[in-house]
Structure formats: structure tokens, C-alpha cells
Scaffold this motif. Structure first.
Motif, PDB file in Angstrom:
ATOM      1  N   THR A  14       0.824  -1.203   0.000  1.00  0.00           N
ATOM      2  CA  THR A  14       0.000   0.000   0.000  1.00  0.00           C
ATOM      3  C   THR A  14       0.865   1.262   0.000  1.00  0.00           C
ATOM      4  N   GLU A  15       1.980   1.244   0.714  1.00  0.00           N
ATOM      5  CA  GLU A  15       2.891   2.399   0.684  1.00  0.00           C
ATOM      6  C   GLU A  15       3.516   2.559  -0.696  1.00  0.00           C
ATOM      7  N   PHE A  16       3.842   1.450  -1.321  1.00  0.00           N
ATOM      8  CA  PHE A  16       4.380   1.460  -2.685  1.00  0.00           C
ATOM      9  C   PHE A  16       3.383   2.123  -3.636  1.00  0.00           C
ATOM     10  N   ALA A  17       2.107   1.752  -3.520  1.00  0.00           N
ATOM     11  CA  ALA A  17       1.073   2.316  -4.381  1.00  0.00           C
ATOM     12  C   ALA A  17       0.892   3.799  -4.129  1.00  0.00           C
ATOM     13  N   LYS A  18       0.897   4.203  -2.872  1.00  0.00           N
ATOM     14  CA  LYS A  18       0.716   5.624  -2.562  1.00  0.00           C
ATOM     15  C   LYS A  18       1.867   6.463  -3.095  1.00  0.00           C
ATOM     16  N   THR A  19       3.076   5.927  -3.042  1.00  0.00           N
ATOM     17  CA  THR A  19       4.224   6.649  -3.596  1.00  0.00           C
ATOM     18  C   THR A  19       4.097   6.795  -5.102  1.00  0.00           C
ATOM     19  N   ALA A  20       3.696   5.718  -5.775  1.00  0.00           N
ATOM     20  CA  ALA A  20       3.527   5.767  -7.229  1.00  0.00           C
ATOM     21  C   ALA A  20       2.461   6.778  -7.631  1.00  0.00           C
ATOM     22  N   GLU A  21       1.349   6.819  -6.895  1.00  0.00           N
ATOM     23  CA  GLU A  21       0.306   7.777  -7.248  1.00  0.00           C
ATOM     24  C   GLU A  21       0.729   9.202  -6.914  1.00  0.00           C
ATOM     25  N   ARG A  22       1.496   9.391  -5.866  1.00  0.00           N
ATOM     26  CA  ARG A  22       2.006  10.726  -5.556  1.00  0.00           C
ATOM     27  C   ARG A  22       2.854  11.263  -6.701  1.00  0.00           C
ATOM     28  N   GLY A  23       3.539  10.376  -7.392  1.00  0.00           N
ATOM     29  CA  GLY A  23       4.343  10.765  -8.538  1.00  0.00           C
ATOM     30  C   GLY A  23       3.575  10.799  -9.849  1.00  0.00           C
ATOM     31  N   LYS A  24       2.262  10.585  -9.805  1.00  0.00           N
ATOM     32  CA  LYS A  24       1.403  10.595 -10.995  1.00  0.00           C
ATOM     33  C   LYS A  24       1.776   9.504 -11.995  1.00  0.00           C
ATOM     34  N   LEU A  25       2.423   8.432 -11.518  1.00  0.00           N
ATOM     35  CA  LEU A  25       2.740   7.332 -12.425  1.00  0.00           C
ATOM     36  C   LEU A  25       1.454   6.722 -12.959  1.00  0.00           C
ATOM     37  N   ASP A  26       1.522   6.209 -14.184  1.00  0.00           N
ATOM     38  CA  ASP A  26       0.328   5.647 -14.802  1.00  0.00           C
ATOM     39  C   ASP A  26      -0.124   4.372 -14.104  1.00  0.00           C
ATOM     40  N   GLY A  27       0.813   3.627 -13.574  1.00  0.00           N
ATOM     41  CA  GLY A  27       0.393   2.403 -12.920  1.00  0.00           C
ATOM     42  C   GLY A  27       1.543   1.666 -12.269  1.00  0.00           C
ATOM     43  N   ILE A  28       1.181   0.598 -11.614  1.00  0.00           N
ATOM     44  CA  ILE A  28       2.125  -0.389 -11.086  1.00  0.00           C
ATOM     45  C   ILE A  28       1.926  -1.653 -11.900  1.00  0.00           C
ATOM     46  N   PHE A  29       3.025  -2.196 -12.393  1.00  0.00           N
ATOM     47  CA  PHE A  29       2.951  -3.435 -13.163  1.00  0.00           C
ATOM     48  C   PHE A  29       3.637  -4.536 -12.372  1.00  0.00           C
ATOM     49  N   LEU A  30       2.883  -5.581 -12.039  1.00  0.00           N
ATOM     50  CA  LEU A  30       3.418  -6.699 -11.272  1.00  0.00           C
ATOM     51  C   LEU A  30       3.654  -7.901 -12.178  1.00  0.00           C
ATOM     52  N   ALA A  31       4.912  -8.256 -12.324  1.00  0.00           N
ATOM     53  CA  ALA A  31       5.290  -9.435 -13.098  1.00  0.00           C
ATOM     54  C   ALA A  31       4.996 -10.692 -12.283  1.00  0.00           C
ATOM     55  N   ASP A  32       5.121 -11.828 -12.929  1.00  0.00           N
ATOM     56  CA  ASP A  32       4.941 -13.092 -12.224  1.00  0.00           C
ATOM     57  C   ASP A  32       5.631 -14.194 -13.008  1.00  0.00           C
ATOM     58  N   ALA A  45      14.571  -0.913  -2.678  1.00  0.00           N
ATOM     59  CA  ALA A  45      13.175  -0.541  -2.397  1.00  0.00           C
ATOM     60  C   ALA A  45      13.010  -0.118  -0.931  1.00  0.00           C
ATOM     61  N   PRO A  46      12.226   0.934  -0.690  1.00  0.00           N
ATOM     62  CA  PRO A  46      11.442   1.724  -1.646  1.00  0.00           C
ATOM     63  C   PRO A  46      12.163   2.963  -2.169  1.00  0.00           C
ATOM     64  N   GLU A  47      13.457   3.097  -1.847  1.00  0.00           N
ATOM     65  CA  GLU A  47      14.092   4.379  -2.138  1.00  0.00           C
ATOM     66  C   GLU A  47      14.207   4.659  -3.629  1.00  0.00           C
ATOM     67  N   SER A  48      14.334   3.628  -4.477  1.00  0.00           N
ATOM     68  CA  SER A  48      14.505   3.909  -5.905  1.00  0.00           C
ATOM     69  C   SER A  48      13.252   4.554  -6.492  1.00  0.00           C
ATOM     70  N   LEU A  49      12.065   4.072  -6.104  1.00  0.00           N
ATOM     71  CA  LEU A  49      10.833   4.692  -6.586  1.00  0.00           C
ATOM     72  C   LEU A  49      10.656   6.078  -5.980  1.00  0.00           C
ATOM     73  N   ARG A  50      10.930   6.199  -4.709  1.00  0.00           N
ATOM     74  CA  ARG A  50      10.802   7.506  -4.048  1.00  0.00           C
ATOM     75  C   ARG A  50      11.741   8.534  -4.675  1.00  0.00           C
ATOM     76  N   ASP A  51      12.976   8.132  -4.957  1.00  0.00           N
ATOM     77  CA  ASP A  51      13.927   9.047  -5.606  1.00  0.00           C
ATOM     78  C   ASP A  51      13.423   9.499  -6.967  1.00  0.00           C
ATOM     79  N   PHE A  52      12.880   8.557  -7.733  1.00  0.00           N
ATOM     80  CA  PHE A  52      12.383   8.894  -9.065  1.00  0.00           C
ATOM     81  C   PHE A  52      11.211   9.869  -8.957  1.00  0.00           C
ATOM     82  N   VAL A  53      10.292   9.601  -8.047  1.00  0.00           N
ATOM     83  CA  VAL A  53       9.115  10.458  -7.875  1.00  0.00           C
ATOM     84  C   VAL A  53       9.508  11.854  -7.414  1.00  0.00           C
ATOM     85  N   GLU A  54      10.440  11.935  -6.484  1.00  0.00           N
ATOM     86  CA  GLU A  54      10.792  13.231  -5.901  1.00  0.00           C
ATOM     87  C   GLU A  54      11.772  14.032  -6.748  1.00  0.00           C
TER      88      GLU A  54
END
Length: 452
Positions: free
Chosen positions: A39-57, A399-408
Motif C-alpha cells: 500500500t505504501e508502494f502504491a501511494k508513492t507511485a500515485e504521488r508521482g502521478k505514475l500511470d500504474g504499477i505493473f506486477l510481473a509473475d 526498495a522503496p528508495e529507488s521509486l521515491r527518488d524517481f518520484v521526488e
């Protein structure tokens, strides 16, 4: 000017693309079993206006390297791995606009059940779900599911074509748009005359049944695909809306991009029916020096052994049998054909094991973009302009700093340049990405023929 799309690329596991970095003292990816992590990962992505989260499998383990799963078990390279669909409801609950793409393998998942699962998620996310269509490439997965071995490459795609036909019939044709009445006074929830049984009797599948879910906002989820072989490109151009590629640079990626768009036109969909996204890894600092220092700190935790194990399974070749200066000379397997072709048939010069290892800066076979926010923005802009792509799949490092760095750090620069959105559009995911309409697939898509 084209507005780029950006997705955070991850997997419900400890080590995804850049292997070994879970050992970094600031990395939190070992908390992947905790819902708060997602949930924190998702909130960070939306704060950065990213289009989405893509989960591989992946269904199976990487057991080609050294003929054993031990290297990946020891290093946490995509094992253990949990179901990617389950965290999505929680991530959707704490966000409003963020889209979600999730990988599900057609070879092992019955289409009737997948249709309901994806419709359920489309309802719960209010139309923000997408499906990445894969057919698999691991014999270990086939054995785990009761097969002797993985079906042949092109046969997997033939079966997937039929699989999608069933899904389109269920999603698009089983229920009319006005079938659901919710008439409390009359005690009628839905009109049976507007709900139809789907029947299919084909080479690979037989089924007869009514789609169990009422029509969801998108009906058919946004369709992702990553096939880069000739057969995979045909499949993507016919069915996909977002296509993932993984080229080393814009010039190398451009032929694939042009070929995909040309094929989409051949199928009558138009070149703009596809959004093409490139896989990238970014290490950014406030200055170039800070980014380089951060990279060196990350490199000390990268695992070449895990990366070789992952790569071996991807291409179907045990790299442990090669000496450092041996040329990779096996040009055909039943695994990932495009990944194998990149180091054999399509390589500009013979590729040795040493060449492959030298590419593994952060425990993956893709070199990262490294620099200040402005330098990263320059790189991304060049990819859009020279590569002809539409956006990026951003792999994680620490994680999570790489996404946070990109967003900020990076997102504000992209927004200032007018090449990334300042805010989200309204509507379902498909409508956000392509505009217009109601979020349903366009009439030119093959699924539309199954509508009433």
C-alpha cells in the motif's frame, strides 16, 4: 509533444530484475509479505502521478543454471514469489487513479476462472486493472502443473489465441450492457433474456457457461503483452494495447517499435493502437556525483550469480557450462526466443559469457541510467524521440528508495518540460491512457466482434 507513460515495475517477491540488492541495508523488499509494504508502494507511485504499477509473475523456478534451483533459492532471485493479484485490491483502496497491470499465464490458468478474477478486480479497482498476457517459458513450471515439458513456442501462442477468444466472448458478449436492472420493487436483479451462455469447442479448449460476473467498467481489462519474437509480435499487434520491450538503447529498439506499429496497422487497428514501453533501471541523485556514489554503493550488493541463473532460464541455456571467453553459440531453444536472439542471431558481434557478465552492473543484464534529475530526464526524452516509444517500465533497485527518488527528483523535471502529466485524467484505465470513449475496447479490436 508526446506525454510519456511511466509504470513502476515490480514483482511479489524479494529479488526481481536487479538481483542481490535486497541485501542492501536500506532495502525493504524482504517485507514483500506485508500488505503495508504494497500500500505504501502504491501511494508513492500515485504521488508521482505514475500511470500504474505493473506486477510481473513467474510460475516455476529458474533451474537451468547449474541444473538446479539452488542458486536462485540461495540468492532470492524471484523465489519465494507470491500471487501478484492478491495485493491489488488493497493498493487500489488507498489510491484513486493509479492503474494496475498483472501477469497471468494462459498455459496454466483456465480461461473461465481468469475471466471472473479479472472482472472482479475491474469492479474493485473501478476500472483500473490490466492483464499482461504471457504463455510461459519455463519447463519447471510445466512440470509443476503436471506436464512433461513446456509446449512448443508457437503452439503456446496458438493456444493463447483461442484462450483470448473465449475471454472476449465472456467479457464482451455474455451480458448485455442493460442486463443488470437492480429492480428492488420488482425483485429482478438481472434480465435473463440479456444474459447468454458462451460455447466454445476448439483445438485447445472446450467450455460452456455464462460469465459469472456482471459487466465491469472496462469489461475486458487493459491488455499488456511482452512478446518480442516474430510470433509474439504478431500476437501483440493483434491483441495488446500496451507492449513491453527491452532494448539496450533507442537505436536498437526502434526496429522493433516500427515493426509492432506496422503490424498493428496490418491488423486494421492503426499504429496508435499500441503504447510501447521500454524497460529501464534508474539510479538518480541530486547531482551526478551523488548518483555515481549511490550506484557504487548498490553495486557492492549486486549478485552476478543470481543474474546468470535468471538469464540462463530466460534463454534456456546453462551459462555455467561456458568459459568466460566462450562464444554463446546456441541459437535455438524453447524458452524466451527474443532474449536468446539478442545475444546470438541479432548481436552485432559474437557474444561471450564475459560480455554478458560485464553488462551486469546491478545484478541484471540491463545497464542502469545514472545521473542527476536533468540527466535522467534527457535520457528518457531521447528514448521517446529516437526510439519512438511511448513510455517506460521502471524496474526497482533498492526498495522503496529507488521509486521515491524517481518520484521526488525526476518526475518534477519531466513535468516542467511538459513531457509528463501534471495530473491524472478521469475515467477507467483505458480511457486515461488512450482518451475518449467509456473505457471499453475500440471497435477495431478483435474482441469487439463478440459484442451484441
Amino acid at each position: 509533444m508526446k506525454i510519456m507513460q511511466i509504470y513502476a515495475f515490480d514483482m511479489n517477491c524479494v529479488g526481481h530484475i536487479n538481483h542481490g540488492l535486497w541485501t542492501h541495508p536500506r532495502d525493504r523488499s524482504a517485507h514483500y509479505t506485508d500488505l503495508d509494504y504494497w500500500t505504501e508502494f502504491a501511494k508513492t507511485a500515485e504521488r508521482g502521478k505514475l500511470d500504474g504499477i505493473f506486477l510481473a509473475d513467474i510460475v516455476g523456478v529458474y533451474d537451468v543454471y547449474r541444473g538446479s534451483p539452488s542458486p536462485v533459492i540461495e540468492t532470492g532471485a524471484q523465489i519465494p514469489v507470491n500471487d501478484p493479484l492478491i495485493p491489488i485490491s488493497a493498493m487500489a483502496y488507498v489510491t484513486k487513479h493509479l492503474g494496475f497491470g498483472v501477469t497471468v499465464n494462459t498455459t496454466y490458468e483456465p480461461p473461465f476462472l481468469l475471466a471472473r478474477r479479472m472482472s472482479t478486480l475491474d469492479h474493485l479497482t473501478k476500472g483500473r486493472i490490466g492483464w499482461n498476457i504471457v504463455t510461459g517459458y519455463l519447463d519447471s513450471a510445466a512440470r509443476s502443473m503436471g506436464f512433461d515439458k513446456l509446449p512448443e513456442h508457437d503452439a503456446r501462442y496458438d493456444a493463447a489465441e483461442e484462450y483470448l477468444e473465449i475471454l472476449y466472448k465472456l467479457w464482451e458478449g455474455s451480458w448485455d450492457d442493460d442486463a443488470v436492472l437492480r429492480d428492488k420493487a420488482g425483485g429482478i436483479y438481472a434480465d435473463p433474456s440479456k444474459v447468454r451462455t458462451v460455447r466454445h469447442d476448439g483445438k485447445y479448449y472446450r467450455m460452456e457457461g455464462i460469465h459469472l460476473s456482471e459487466p465491469s467498467p472496462q469489461r475486458t481489462p487493459l491488455l499488456f503483452q511482452a512478446g518480442a519474437s516474430a510470433r509474439g509480435q504478431d500476437f501483440a499487434a493483434r491483441h495488446a494495447e500496451c507492449v513491453f520491450i527491452a532494448g539496450p538503447n533507442p537505436k536498437a529498439a526502434r526496429p522493433t517499435v516500427d515493426a509492432l506499429r506496422a503490424k498493428a496497422e496490418e491488423f486494421g487497428r492503426g499504429a496508435d493502437a499500441l503504447k510501447i514501453l521500454s524497460l529501464i533501471t534508474v539510479v538518480v541523485g541530486r547531482t551526478e556525483r551523488e548518483a555515481r556514489d549511490k550506484l557504487e554503493g548498490y553495486r557492492r550488493h549486486a549478485s552476478v550469480e543470481a543474474s546468470l541463473a535468471h538469464y540462463s532460464a530466460s534463454v534456456g541455456i546453462d551459462f555455467s557450462k561456458y568459459g568466460l571467453d566462450d562464444v554463446i553459440d546456441q541459437s535455438s531453444t524453447n524458452a524466451n526466443q527474443s532474449a536468446l536472439a539478442a545475444i546470438t542471431k541479432q548481436a552485432a558481434k559474437p557474444v561471450t559469457l564475459r560480455d554478458i557478465i560485464n553488462q551486469m552492473v546491478l545484478g541484471s543484464r540491463m545497464k542502469p541510467m545514472v545521473g542527476s534529475p536533468e540527466q535522467i530526464a534527457d535520457h528518457l526524452q531521447r528514448w521517446i524521440e529516437e526510439g519512438g516509444i511511448d513510455g517506460f517500465n521502471l524496474a526497482r533497485t533498492v526498495a522503496p528508495e529507488s521509486l521515491r527518488d524517481f518520484v521526488e527528483l525526476v518526475v518534477p523535471v519531466l513535468q516542467e518540460r511538459g513531457i509528463f502529466k501534471a495530473d491524472y485524467a478521469e475515467g477507467p484505465l483505458r480511457q486515461k491512457l488512450f482518451g475518449g470513449g467509456s473505457g471499453r475496447l475500440p471497435a477495431a479490436h478483435p474482441a469487439a466482434q463478440f459484442r451484441r
